[in-house]
Scaffold this motif. Structure first.
Motif, PDB file in Angstrom:
ATOM      1  N   ASP A  18      25.604 -40.741 -26.607  1.00  0.00           N
ATOM      2  CA  ASP A  18      26.876 -40.504 -27.285  1.00  0.00           C
ATOM      3  C   ASP A  18      27.396 -39.081 -27.114  1.00  0.00           C
ATOM      4  N   ASP A  19      26.743 -38.276 -26.224  1.00  0.00           N
ATOM      5  CA  ASP A  19      27.188 -36.888 -26.034  1.00  0.00           C
ATOM      6  C   ASP A  19      27.742 -36.635 -24.634  1.00  0.00           C
ATOM      7  N   VAL A  20      28.007 -37.701 -23.858  1.00  0.00           N
ATOM      8  CA  VAL A  20      28.485 -37.523 -22.482  1.00  0.00           C
ATOM      9  C   VAL A  20      29.899 -36.950 -22.506  1.00  0.00           C
ATOM     10  N   GLN A  21      30.075 -35.870 -21.766  1.00  0.00           N
ATOM     11  CA  GLN A  21      31.392 -35.241 -21.661  1.00  0.00           C
ATOM     12  C   GLN A  21      31.884 -35.283 -20.217  1.00  0.00           C
ATOM     13  N   ALA A  22      33.191 -35.264 -20.062  1.00  0.00           N
ATOM     14  CA  ALA A  22      33.811 -35.295 -18.736  1.00  0.00           C
ATOM     15  C   ALA A  22      34.496 -33.964 -18.455  1.00  0.00           C
ATOM     16  N   ILE A  23      34.355 -33.522 -17.217  1.00  0.00           N
ATOM     17  CA  ILE A  23      35.010 -32.292 -16.753  1.00  0.00           C
ATOM     18  C   ILE A  23      35.719 -32.603 -15.449  1.00  0.00           C
TER      19      ILE A  23
ATOM     20  N   ILE B 289      45.783 -28.056  -3.502  1.00  0.00           N
ATOM     21  CA  ILE B 289      44.509 -28.439  -4.090  1.00  0.00           C
ATOM     22  C   ILE B 289      43.538 -28.655  -2.935  1.00  0.00           C
ATOM     23  N   MET B 290      42.638 -27.715  -2.769  1.00  0.00           N
ATOM     24  CA  MET B 290      41.684 -27.774  -1.669  1.00  0.00           C
ATOM     25  C   MET B 290      40.451 -28.599  -2.033  1.00  0.00           C
ATOM     26  N   GLN B 291      40.128 -28.632  -3.310  1.00  0.00           N
ATOM     27  CA  GLN B 291      38.927 -29.332  -3.762  1.00  0.00           C
ATOM     28  C   GLN B 291      39.229 -29.993  -5.098  1.00  0.00           C
ATOM     29  N   PHE B 292      38.610 -31.142  -5.297  1.00  0.00           N
ATOM     30  CA  PHE B 292      38.788 -31.829  -6.576  1.00  0.00           C
ATOM     31  C   PHE B 292      37.551 -32.663  -6.880  1.00  0.00           C
ATOM     32  N   GLY B 293      37.244 -32.801  -8.143  1.00  0.00           N
ATOM     33  CA  GLY B 293      36.107 -33.632  -8.495  1.00  0.00           C
ATOM     34  C   GLY B 293      35.999 -33.836  -9.986  1.00  0.00           C
ATOM     35  N   ILE B 294      34.997 -34.629 -10.385  1.00  0.00           N
ATOM     36  CA  ILE B 294      34.731 -34.947 -11.778  1.00  0.00           C
ATOM     37  C   ILE B 294      33.265 -34.679 -12.061  1.00  0.00           C
ATOM     38  N   LYS B 295      32.983 -34.148 -13.236  1.00  0.00           N
ATOM     39  CA  LYS B 295      31.614 -33.959 -13.688  1.00  0.00           C
ATOM     40  C   LYS B 295      31.398 -34.789 -14.956  1.00  0.00           C
ATOM     41  N   LEU B 296      30.208 -35.358 -15.054  1.00  0.00           N
ATOM     42  CA  LEU B 296      29.762 -35.958 -16.308  1.00  0.00           C
ATOM     43  C   LEU B 296      28.473 -35.267 -16.687  1.00  0.00           C
ATOM     44  N   GLN B 297      28.316 -34.958 -17.967  1.00  0.00           N
ATOM     45  CA  GLN B 297      27.133 -34.217 -18.370  1.00  0.00           C
ATOM     46  C   GLN B 297      26.607 -34.733 -19.711  1.00  0.00           C
ATOM     47  N   SER B 298      25.305 -34.740 -19.803  1.00  0.00           N
ATOM     48  CA  SER B 298      24.650 -35.185 -21.032  1.00  0.00           C
ATOM     49  C   SER B 298      23.327 -34.449 -21.177  1.00  0.00           C
ATOM     50  N   MET B 299      22.882 -34.338 -22.410  1.00  0.00           N
ATOM     51  CA  MET B 299      21.616 -33.665 -22.679  1.00  0.00           C
ATOM     52  C   MET B 299      20.524 -34.641 -23.110  1.00  0.00           C
ATOM     53  N   LYS B 300      20.819 -35.967 -23.045  1.00  0.00           N
ATOM     54  CA  LYS B 300      19.856 -36.961 -23.522  1.00  0.00           C
ATOM     55  C   LYS B 300      19.389 -37.839 -22.367  1.00  0.00           C
ATOM     56  N   PRO B 301      18.148 -38.326 -22.442  1.00  0.00           N
ATOM     57  CA  PRO B 301      17.630 -39.181 -21.363  1.00  0.00           C
ATOM     58  C   PRO B 301      18.421 -40.483 -21.249  1.00  0.00           C
ATOM     59  N   PHE B 302      18.664 -40.897 -19.973  1.00  0.00           N
ATOM     60  CA  PHE B 302      19.372 -42.154 -19.748  1.00  0.00           C
ATOM     61  C   PHE B 302      19.334 -42.492 -18.264  1.00  0.00           C
TER      62      PHE B 302
END
Length: 812
Positions: free
Chosen positions: A113-118, A173-186
């Protein structure tokens, strides 16, 4: 090389998904309303990939049900970078009409429940930005995540630099992307759905252009010093370097009522750091506009700024005060005889210096025994200019070379950041070029710093615009990398029509305008040097009149942009050939420059200054001199440098002949040669001496019969400067034995009768060995020289009537 900034997060996992190319709307077409689907994954994942694969963060990517499926493994940490550009044009995607970017992401129902998007991207200068979705994603549902793209919003954080988000970011825009991050095992998968960009509605009535945040560097400016205006405009331009899109001018009214204009220029500031002996420049602050101006009259100036784009705007009338200063003004040619340089205040200027064309140089390194130190950037110039000033050098020649300080060249972007080519500097960053008509703002900032450092050290620069390889298809050609080459989107297949092509002329004048706007204020610019050895291109000999017409046109244009009286030249290699005459004879070329490489260097220098000064009735300055244009052994190179300095001073040159090998000079600490001549020349004003070459008789003792003593001498108005040398010691194929120190005598004739002060000088230490006074009733003077090995110098001055003899203790 391109510098990539990444932030490593101590989170459980980071997923980088990268889009390698955007070429307009994706296969799904436009979304309803004023939105466009950037990618909808209806037929596959296209160019999306995990780049590079990251352990313990994301296992892979694949197509799944009109979405991009990403296999996750939390926790973990990862970083990646991508390029998003048209590879053929080396240009990024244009998102300037975007107002909001919306992503759709779905996590499994059992995801943490802590996944964030960047969202992250890099702009045309590879400056990195990211925007964080602060609210965690809801597992098991499609999350629609909007990111604001409007200029000046605060959602996008600058990472690794200090240049805030603005309207210029979205131009490429030379570069683009998405990050997902979490601190819990999954372990599981996430789906990335279609990305949508909402377009900004066109304004009903465009806001008028406004000049905002105007500031000055000071309210009181010294005469000939820099008055600088900095300000923002409330709109962005597709190409801020194109005066047809935006023309910024400062209009200045002097106390006398005389009006002149100085063009404005687009500017980006940087922070300079030295990291492991290499320079790193990091952008800071938004790009903005500047106007620079050097006042020449004492009193109160009035001025205003005007901006012309689709409309015209201007400030009200403003003021600043010009006060006296120690600045001597611009370098000019003395008006009476036109054979020497002086300053605006009529004080004397005799140039002594050498080339510092780039921060380093690889040519000649093995033969001359030095190591190229690529990467130092402006820190190398700090050292060069500081050591030159310590040796009382006051002149140098600087190149706008694409590998070091160029403004305009072909962009080459790479993500992989490979090791630097062995003959190129590690700080050579072609990603910062903008192709034709767009300028390298990082290099421009370096030039600012170098010129300001030169000013602090009282060193004056001849600034070269274009090297021969840039407009040559044969000798040392860099044509295939030029932005003017059709293969790179330029107007020409070959450089043969460089001098007559209207598009070349248009773009080149645009660059001259930027140079004049940014550095035309400086009194430490001795002059502008248009071309370096263009006649090395084979086609040149067939078009010398076209080349001369081009040089004339460029000079006349730049004079309309540079409000200050800088000098102009354009050098050649085969300067004695008939094809050199059209350029060297131009009235618009204030003084001629050339490169003299000759085994009999002293003889060639003498013939050139005698013949070419008279032929063209203007100063002939040697900006490169040596026994050969190629590398040689360090002993010979050192003696050639020494000879070029001393023999040219004892000829009617307006400045000492210059060496090319600046890295060799620096690493072998050869500044003493320049310092010795500078001390010899200290206080000597040659402008009214009517100096002419004479040939004194040199006599040596019988035991010195094997020596080949010669004397180079200029004499006039009761003055003489002599350099006596053993020509065998400076021969191109010399035998490097130690020359025996023996005395000699020099006989001067045709002097006015009277008493003369004679000084004998050590040409390495820069010290007077002896000083004496000699009386001559018949104009003949016999000077006895003490024992010397290779060379010695002498200064002769007629003692004026009533001048007292120095006390006996002061005579050596």
């Amino acid at each position: 090389m391109p510098m990539v900034f990444t932030r490593l997060h101590n989170f459980a996992a980071v997923i980088f998904l990268t889009l390698l190319m955007l070429q307009g709307p994706a296969p799904g077409g436009d979304a309803p309303g004023d939105a466009a689907l950037l990618f909808d994954f209806s037929e596959g994942i296209g160019a999306w990939r995990l780049s590079p694969p990251q352990p313990n963060a994301a296992r892979g990517v694949k197509h799944s049900k009109n979405a991009l499926e990403v296999e996750l493994e939390f926790p973990g940490a990862a970083s990646a970078d991508v390029i998003l550009l048209n590879a053929a044009k080396q240009r990024g995607a244009d998102w300037t009409d975007g107002e909001r970017l919306t992503l759709r992401i779905k996590l499994p129902g059992d995801a943490p429940d802590d996944v964030q998007a960047i969202a992250f991207l890099k702009d045309g200068t590879l400056s990195y930005y990211q925007a964080l979705r602060k609210v965690p994603l809801t597992p098991g549902e499609w999350n629609e995540i909007p990111f604001d793209l409007r200029p000046f919003n605060l959602d996008w954080e600058a990472i690794g630099h200090f240049k805030p988000w603005d309207g210029y970011v979205l131009q490429e825009i030379m570069q683009f992307g998405i990050k997902l991050q979490s601190m819990k095992p999954f372990k599981g998968s996430a789906l990335i759905g279609p990305m949508r960009m909402d377009k900004a509605p066109p304004p009903e009535s465009p806001e008028p252009t406004k000049i905002e945040n105007l500031r000055t560097n000071a309210g009181s400016i010294g005469r000939y010093e820099k008055f600088e205006l900095s300000f923002n405009l409330n709109r962005c331009y597709e190409n801020p370097f194109d005066p047809a899109q935006v023309d910024v001018q400062g209009v200045f009214i002097a106390p006398s009522g005389k009006t002149c204009s100085a063009p404005g220029f687009f500017y980006q500031n940087y922070i300079r750091e030295k990291i492991q002996l290499e320079e790193r420049l990091t952008p800071i602050g938004r790009p903005h506009w500047k106007i620079r101006f050097a006042p020449v009259e004492i009193g109160r100036y009035r001025y205003y700024i005007k901006v012309k784009d689709s409309s015209e705007s201007r400030t009200g009338m403003l003021e600043f005060e010009c006060v006296e200063s120690a600045n001597r003004g611009f370098v000019r040619i003395e008006p009476e005889k036109k054979r020497n340089f002086e300053f605006s205040d009529s004080s004397n200027y005799y140039p002594i210096g050498h080339n510092i064309a780039a921060d380093s140089d690889a040519r000649g390194a093995s033969g001359l025994g030095f190591v190229p130190t690529w990467g130092e950037g402006t820190f190398a110039y700090d050292r060069y200019l500081g050591r030159m000033a310590g040796a009382e050098e006051n002149f140098c020649r600087l190149w706008f070379s694409y590998w070091s300080l160029g403004l305009e060249w072909t962009r080459q972007v790479t993500l992989e950041a490979p090791a630097a080519a062995k003959d190129s500097p590690s700080t050579y960053d072609p990603s910062q070029y903008g192709n034709l008509g767009r300028y390298h703002l990082k290099h421009a900032w370096k030039l600012d710093h170098i010129l300001e450092t030169a000013a602090r050290n009282n060193i004056y620069m001849l600034m070269l615009f274009t090297a021969h390889g840039e407009i040559s298809a044969d000798y040392e050609s860099q044509w295939k990398d030029s932005p003017y080459f059709s293969g790179n989107g330029g107007p020409l297949d070959a450089p043969n029509t460089w001098y007559t092509d209207p598009q070349v002329n248009m773009y080149y004048k645009r660059r001259l305008r930027y140079i004049a706007a940014r550095w035309g204020y400086s009194t430490n610019v001795l002059g502008w040097d248009l071309l370096n050895e263009p006649d090395l291109a084979n086609y040149y000999r067939a078009v010398p009149n076209e080349a001369a017409a081009w040089v004339k046109d460029m000079i006349l244009y730049m004079k309309t942009q540079d409000p200050n009286p800088h000098l102009y030249t354009s050098g050649l290699f085969r300067y004695r050939e008939r094809w050199a005459e059209p350029v060297m004879g131009l009235p618009e070329v204030d003084f001629n420059t050339a490169h003299v490489f000759e085994a009999n260097l002293a003889d060639q220098l003498l013939a050139d200054v005698t013949e070419l000064t008279q032929k063209y009735d203007k100063i002939f300055l040697v900006t490169e001199a040596d026994l050969t244009p190629f590398q040689q052994n360090p002993i010979l190179a050192r003696r050639a440098l020494h000879m070029a300095l001393w023999c040219s001073y004892c000829m009617p040159y307006a400045g000492a002949a210059m060496s090319w090998w600046w890295v060799f000079i620096d690493q072998h600490d050869l500044y003493c040669h320049f310092h010795a001549l500078a001390k010899f020349a200290r206080g000597e004003d040659r402008r009214k001496m009517d100096l002419a070459v004479v040939s004194p008789v040199v006599e040596s003792a019988p035991e010195a019969a094997k020596r080949a003593l010669r004397c180079q001498c200029v004499q006039g108005s009761g003055r003489a400067y002599l350099w006596v040398y053993d020509s065998l010691a400076f021969a191109s194929a010399g035998c490097w034995k130690k020359f025996e120190a023996l005395p000699a005598m020099v006989r001067l004739e045709n002097l006015p009768p009277g008493r003369y002060h004679v000084e004998i000088w050590d040409t390495i230490k820069g010290e007077a060995i002896s000083a004496s006074e000699i009386e001559t009733p018949d104009g003949k003077l016999l000077i006895e020289l003490p024992p010397f090995e290779t060379d010695i110098a002498c200064k002769v001055r007629q003692v004026e009537a009533g001048e007292q003899k120095p006390p006996a203790g002061e005579q050596k």
